[in-house]
Design an enzyme around this catalytic site. Structure first.
Site, short mmCIF file in Angstrom:
data_model
loop_
_atom_site.label_atom_id
_atom_site.label_comp_id
_atom_site.label_asym_id
_atom_site.label_seq_id
_atom_site.Cartn_x
_atom_site.Cartn_y
_atom_site.Cartn_z
N THR A 103 0.82 -1.21 0.00
CA THR A 103 0.00 0.00 0.00
C THR A 103 0.86 1.26 0.00
OG1 THR A 103 -1.84 -1.10 1.12
CG2 THR A 103 -1.73 1.30 1.30
N SER A 142 -7.07 -0.88 -6.58
CA SER A 142 -6.66 -1.18 -5.21
C SER A 142 -5.18 -1.52 -5.25
CB SER A 142 -7.45 -2.37 -4.66
OG SER A 142 -6.84 -2.90 -3.50
N THR A 143 -4.52 -1.32 -4.13
CA THR A 143 -3.14 -1.81 -4.05
C THR A 143 -3.07 -3.27 -4.45
OG1 THR A 143 -2.49 -0.25 -2.32
CG2 THR A 143 -1.23 -2.30 -2.45
N ASN A 144 -4.13 -4.02 -4.15
CA ASN A 144 -4.09 -5.46 -4.31
C ASN A 144 -4.15 -5.94 -5.75
OD1 ASN A 144 -4.11 -5.26 -1.57
ND2 ASN A 144 -6.24 -5.91 -1.32
N THR A 189 35.66 -37.58 -13.29
CA THR A 189 34.43 -37.83 -12.55
C THR A 189 34.80 -38.05 -11.10
OG1 THR A 189 34.54 -40.21 -13.04
CG2 THR A 189 33.23 -38.83 -14.54
N SER A 320 46.80 -10.65 -2.96
CA SER A 320 47.11 -10.76 -1.55
C SER A 320 47.80 -9.51 -1.05
CB SER A 320 48.01 -11.98 -1.29
OG SER A 320 48.41 -12.04 0.06
N SER A 321 47.56 -9.20 0.22
CA SER A 321 48.26 -8.09 0.86
C SER A 321 49.57 -8.54 1.50
CB SER A 321 47.36 -7.47 1.94
OG SER A 321 47.07 -8.44 2.94
N LYS A 326 50.75 -13.16 -5.94
CA LYS A 326 49.59 -14.05 -5.91
C LYS A 326 48.43 -13.40 -6.65
CE LYS A 326 47.24 -17.15 -2.68
NZ LYS A 326 45.86 -17.04 -3.13
#
Length: 471
Positions: A103, A142-144, A189, A320-321, A326
Site C-alpha cells: 500500500t 486497489s493496491t491489491n 568424474t 594478496s596483501s 599471488k
C-alpha cells in the site's frame, strides 16, 4: 504551514510535508514506519515505470468509460509519461521492505502522480480539491491489483535483460569452445581421472547449460503475463466498472508491449503467488548452474604450480596483501556469491508466498525485493564473468597433453586395442611406478607408436569411432 512545508491530512490527522516534495502524507508516514533497509523503491526504476504505466492505463480506461473527465485524465496521463521517461523517480522514497502488502508503494505513486498532475493543471502541490491521489489517480484500483501487476511488469522486462546478458555469456563460452576444440585433456568424474575429452567440449557444455536456461526463463516470463487488474480489493471487482478490467488490460498491453492477459479468476489471481515462486525457482536454477561453472573455472585454473593449472584466468587484480605475486580467481568468486544470494532469495520468496492468508498475500514487497535483486545481480554477474574472465581464458596445452599421456585413465581408451587384461596390468604398473601409460604401452610392444599416436588424436579419443586398424 510554513514556506518550507505544506499541511496534508489523512485518517490519523494532519502532518507537515516538505513543500517541494511530490509525495504526500501517506508516503511520509511510510518512510517513518519502515526504516528497514534504507533502500528506497526508486532503486528499481522498472518498478517505478511499471507503476506509472498502470496509473496511465487506469486513467485512459476511466476516461473511456466516462468516469474521469478529460482535463484531469490528460494531466494524469502526462504525469505518468514523464515518470516513465525517468522523471521524478527520486520522489519514490518508501523502503523496499514495508508492511501493508505494498500500500505504501501504491500511495507513493498516487501522490507523486497527483502532485505532478496538479502542477500541469496550474495548481500547487497538495491542492487535492482539484485532483486527488485516491479519488482520481487510484480510481477503479486497489493496491491489491496494482502492486502485483506492477511487480509482474517490472520483473518481465528485467528477465529479458537477464536473458540478453546470459546470451552474452553463452556466446563467450561458445567462442572459447571453438578456440579449444583441438585441445586434448582428461575428463574427470568424482575428481578422479576418467577418459579423455577436449577442452572445447568442456567449454561447449557451459554454453549449452546457459542456453537451456535462457529458454526456461522465457517460459517462466510468460507465466507472469497474467494480471489481476480489475480485481480491486479481493478479486470481486468492487468499485470498478464491469468493462474496466478488459479496458485496462488493453491499454496496458499498448503501453508496455507485453502480452498481458487478464486472469480468468481474479479472486484466485489476487491471492496466489505461484508465478513468482516458479520464476524464482528458475532464477535459482540459473544461479546453481553458473555457480557450478565458476567452481570448475576455479578448479581448472588452480595452482599455478601446485594445482591443476589447465587453464589461465586473466589476472585482474593483485591477490594478496602479504603474498607477493599471488593472483586469485576473484571474478568467479564474486559470481559464486551472487549465486548464493539468489539461492537465498528463492527461499525468501518461497516462505513469503506460502505465508499468504485468505484473499491476499501481504508479503509481496519482500517477494518483489528478492526477485529484483536476483534478476539484476544475475544480469551483472553474467556480463562481468564474460567480460572480465571468460573472454581472456587461455589453455595450457602442453600440460593438458601431459595429463592425458600420464593418466591411468587413458587405458579406458586403449582397452579395445590391447584387451582388458593388458589394460589392467598397464594401469596397475603405472599406478605403482608412477610411469605413464603411454610409455608402458610402447615399452611392452602392445601398440606401435604410430597407432598409439593416432588413437591419441582428439577426433579419435573424444567421440564414438570404429576401431583403428593396427599398423
Amino acid at each position: 504551514m510554513t514556506n518550507d512545508t505544506r499541511s496534508e491530512h489523512d485518517l490519523l490527522g494532519n502532518r507537515d510535508v516538505p513543500a517541494d516534495a511530490y509525495y504526500g502524507v501517506h508516503t511520509l508516514r511510510a518512510v517513518e514506519n519502515f526504516p528497514i533497509t534504507g533502500i528506497p523503491i526508486s532503486i528499481y526504476p522498472e518498478l517505478i515505470s511499471a507503476l506509472a504505466a498502470i496509473k496511465q492505463a487506469a486513467a485512459l480506461s476511466n476516461m473511456e468509460l466516462g468516469l474521469l473527465d478529460k482535463i484531469r485524465g490528460d494531466a494524469i496521463n502526462a504525469a505518468c509519461e514523464e515518470i516513465r521517461a525517468g522523471r521524478l523517480h527520486d520522489q519514490f522514497v518508501v523502503d523496499v521492505i514495508q508492511g501493508g502488502a505494498g500500500t505504501s508503494t501504491n500511495m507513493n505513486a498516487n501522490e507523486v502522480i497527483a502532485n505532478r498532475a496538479l502542477e500541469i493543471l496550474g495548481h500547487g502541490k497538495g491542492d487535492y480539491g482539484h485532483l486527488h491521489p485516491n479519488e482520481q489517480v487510484n480510481m477503479s484500483q486497489s493496491t491489491n491489483d496494482v502492486y502485483p501487476t506492477a511487480l509482474k511488469i517490472a520483473t518481465y522486462h528485467g528477465v529479458f535483460h537477464l536473458i540478453d546478458a546470459m546470451a552474452v555469456l553463452r556466446k563467450g563460452f561458445e567462442r572459447k569452445a571453438d578456440e579449444f576444440k583441438d585441445v586434448l585433456k582428461m575428463g574427470r568424474t568424482q575428481l578422479q581421472d576418467a577418459v579423455p575429452m577436449t577442452l572445447g567440449q568442456e567449454f561447449s557444455t557451459y554454453g549449452v547449460m546457459i542456453g537451456e536456461d535462457e529458454d526456461r526463463l522465457r517460459e517462466a516470463a510468460l507465466l507472469i503475463c497474467e494480471i489481476n487488474m480489475g480485481a480491486t480489493a479481493i478479486g470481486t471487482g468492487i468499485a470498478s466498472h464491469p468493462d474496466y478490467a478488459r479496458l485496462v488490460c488493453k491499454h496496458l498491453v499498448a503501453i508496455t508491449g507485453m502480452p498481458l492477459v487478464t486472469a480468468v479468476n481474479l479472486i484466485e489471481a489476487t491471492q496466489d503467488c505461484g508465478a513468482f515462486v516458479q520464476l524464482s525457482g528458475v532464477l535459482k536454477r540459473v544461479a546453481v548452474k553458473i555457480s557450478k561453472i565458476c567452481n570448475d573455472l576455479r578448479l581448472l585454473s588452480s595452482g599455478p604450480r601446485a594445482g591443476l593449472n589447465e587453464i589461465n584466468l586473466p589476472a585482474v587484480q593483485a591477490g594478496s596483501s602479504i603474498m607477493p605475486g599471488k593472483v586469485n580467481p576473484v571474478i568467479p568468486e564474486v559470481v559464486n556469491q551472487v549465486a548464493f544470494e539468489v539461492i537465498g532469495n528463492d527461499l525468501t520468496v518461497t516462505f513469503a508466498a506460502e505465508a499468504g492468508q485468505l484473499q491476499l498475500n501481504a508479503f509481496e514487497p519482500i517477494i518483489a525485493h528478492s526477485l529484483f535483486k536476483s534478476v539484476s545481480h544475475l544480469r551483472e554477474a553474467c556480463l562481468t564473468l564474460e567480460k572480465r574472465c571468460v573472454s581472456g581464458i587461455t589453455a595450457n596445452r602442453e600440460r593438458l597433453r601431459a595429463y592425458v599421456e600420464n593418466s591411468i585413465g587413458l587405458v579406458t581408451a586403449l582397452n579395445p586395442y590391447i584387451g582388458y587384461a593388458n589394460a589392467t596390468a598397464v594401469a596397475v604398473e603405472a599406478h605403482e611406478t608412477g610411469r605413464s601409460v603411454y610409455d608402458l604401452v610402447l615399452e611392452k610392444g602392445l601398440l606401435p607408436a604410430a597407432t598409439l599416436a593416432a588413437i591419441l588424436h582428439p577426433d579419435v579419443l573424444t567421440k564414438p569411432q570404429s576401431m583403428l586398424i593396427r599398423e
